[in-house]
Scaffold this motif. Sequence first.
Motif: not given
Lengths: 318, 298, 366
Positions: C334-356
């Motif tokens: 429920n948090r998909i924004t327009d900015a990432v919508k395309d990516k969310c529906h077409n690609n599996q995101p990688p596991l990203q280290d956001i610090g620590g």
Amino acid sequence: MKASAIKPITLVLARELTTTISLLLGVSVIAFLIILASPGDPFAQLFGGFSGTESERLALYESLGIPTTWYGQYFSWLGNVVQGDLGTSIRSGQPVLGEVASAGVNTLYLTVGALIVTLAIATPIAIYTAIRENSRLTLTYNLFAYMISAIPVFWLGYLGIYLSTHLFGFFPLGLGSSDTGNVAKFLLPIFILGLGSGLISEVVRHMREQVSRVMNEEYIRTARAKGAVVWKHAFKEGFLIPVTEIMAIKMPFIIGGAIIIEQVFNWPGMGRMAWQAAQDRDFPVILGITLAAAVLVRLSSLVHKLVFVSVNPRASHL
Amino acid sequence: MKIQYQQHTKDISQYSELSLIQRSDKTDVAFVAYGLFVLSLVFISYLLGLFGWLPFDPDDMDMDLMMALPGASGHILGTDFLGRDILTRLILGIQAYFLPGLLAIVVALGLGTFMGVLSGYRGGKAEAVITYINNVMDSLPRLVLILLVVAAFKPDIYIIMLVVGLTNAPAVASLVKDKITFLKQKNFLEASVALGLSTRTIIVKHILWYNCRTLLIIQATLGMAEAILIETSLSYLGFGVQEPIPSWGNMIQAGANYMMRGDFWPSTAPALAILFTVLGFHLLGDGLNNILEGKRRK
Amino acid sequence: MSTTPLIKIEDLHTFFYSKAKQAFIRAVDGISMEVPRGKTLGIVGESGSGKSITMMSVLGLINAGPGVIRGKVTYDNGTINKNLLDGLERFVDVHEESGTVMHVEKDLAGWQKHSEELMKDIRGNEISIIFQNPKAAFNPFTVIGDQIAEMVMLHTDIKDPQAAKEKAIYWLERVKMDTPEVRYHNYPGALSGGMAQRAMVAMALASEPSLLIADEPTTGLDATIQAKVLELLAELKEELGITIMIISHDIGVISALSDYVAVMYGGTVLEYGKAEDVLSTKYDNKHPYAKALLASIPSLENIEKSGGRLQAIDGEVLDTIKVVECCKFSARCNRITDAVKDKCHNNQPPLQDIGGGHKIRCWLYQ
């Protein structure tokens, strides 16, 4: 937690005994009625024979206080049986009880031995096809079991005799008192009956189902996770109980097969005696053998129940 | 290492449109095919025997051609120790068990379903009685009972098969009763009653025809296999069909001595006949069971 | 003190082959995680997320049947260092045809034998596992004491049955069983759920393993008993310094014991990191799924925040037979924004280290 005052074993024994008695009664009624329904006066045969017209006979019966109705006759016969008097053989004149008992022991050897052989053949097949799911191998084994079960056991017996005479050089027919040391003569009929009684496919099926089921139980998973010897854990539920269970269920069939094998090998057991009795229409003997056969079957059921109780910690659910 | 199995899952509706045969294990289909083959062979041979359309006269003894192996001068399956054609005798041997076997089956299924419906519907006492009789039958070896009957009535194969049928009836009854209990649980019966169907319709059409026919067919196949084994065993023991009328059992018995001397064929031919026929019925029953009842699997 | 993790799972895939559907059920679809020595990793996720299957794959306890297990599981306790899945692919053959998996052939006997060899000194010895249904996990035909003693005799130097028995009683005492000498002779059926679970803990620890895996250890137990079992595990963790992997769908259980947390969904890890990061109620750096999970716990704080109502997560758990070329959670997010919508529906995101060391698999944080 208060333990029950009556041990499970006693309960089981009591229950088995009651069931056995009631079933034996049922068997005796059916058997007796069949005999009574035969033409002529079978009752007379059971008590020594009488010739004469129907009315003369009835009159004599009445004067002697011998029952004339079928249920009267049944109870009178039953009364004797319960006291150990199974009548005398028409053929030999000997008391039936003694004859049947000694012949019965020989048949017992044969049937128990055959069951062991059947299990020895069927169990590896069952375990192998349960654990390895190789479908081609399973099919081969299944087909083998089916085919063995469809071979007429008497022909197999003759084949066995031929092979043992010509390959191993001894002639295994006719068991005499001098043969007690001759192991081979004992083993061949047992082996043939175990192989050819037609039970192998069913035993394989039963054992395989049980082994599969147990192997999928959670406690087996734990055993594997522990690095323990799995079959030790699976033994009681996966082998011991199914084996005694199938032996109990299939005992009647083995006895039937024994009748035939005793013919082929001239084995002095109950089966051969029954054949003779059927030929001679020797009613006391055939009735006695019928009861004895039923007793044997109930005995194997008792063994199964005993094993079940001793293995199960809380055998109240029987 | 990335695994890239792209896949398209089969549309489920497609899957259930496959015919029963396509959905089943190939081995089961093969078993049923073989079983049906055997069944038709038996039936045809029975008819041949009935109308006397036989290759040879069964009693015709060709003294010059005893113990011939298959193929010798027109004897497709050879001759026995008296020079009689084996194929003819095998065909005739079917008569020894075919009709009697049918009798046993009809009696077992008929009486069994009646008893089963009775105890399934009414439950209570009827059920207890049938269970008791079933248990009594289970305690008594079939052959012993048959010898008892033989002793009482002299060996009439039809009476014997009647008894066999009677003694199998409780087992059939038990199966039918279980089926009914199962159906009861599914509220299926209640719904039928609620819809106003007459009891008779419910029983005959819905219970027996739709739900029980598989198990009855399978019991029939097993029954025929059993009949063959019983009849051949009996005639082997000398209580069934008597020489010179052929039965697969007495053929084996007669040829036994010759077998000891190395002449296998007269005894082995009927033994093989028994093997392939009994196998056929068993496989038929087993295969049908897996195909028809296995549809509950995914 | 070595910093190599005791157990490290890399890119684990566990697929089960469904003949009826001619497709793989992707129970575990690319999982990587590790547990440092002496720490506790909690794996949380809904039913069907693949958490239990992950553990089973690691220990080679997957019940037969055609399927594929691939990846690398490195176990390193200083003396032993090996890949627990080494060479298992050799025994499986997959036949594909234009995108459909036609047939999978597994040399079951060979596979099992190889697996047994690999795991011979690991199972029970190095890694012990406690299961979800404690009463069913014990052999119902043997007294629990003997089953614990078996563990002792198999994996410690104590081979004498009497000494093993005494050791078993010792462990029963350690898990706070009342009257351990009497309990030794109880059959599993005679124990309550809580007691059986304690007994199972005793059995697992009796072999003095380096790693303890707890698969839903408190599910099915009463709340008070749950608390006691967790308390016990926490104490034992202190006393023995043992490494633990705990699996549960209950966040409360996870938060009670874990140093590190992994959030699983649809066979993948969506978020991973230190417990305080992943389970924090500061909702900033969180995967939408994890955030939703935390928000759905019936706690007073959550109810206040959401205005008096419980927050369920929309939609149903992912059907793991479908191959998806998108983010696995996108259907319920429920948090998909327009900015990432395309990516969310077409690609599996990688596991990203956001610090620590805090890793998130979400396009919102790339």
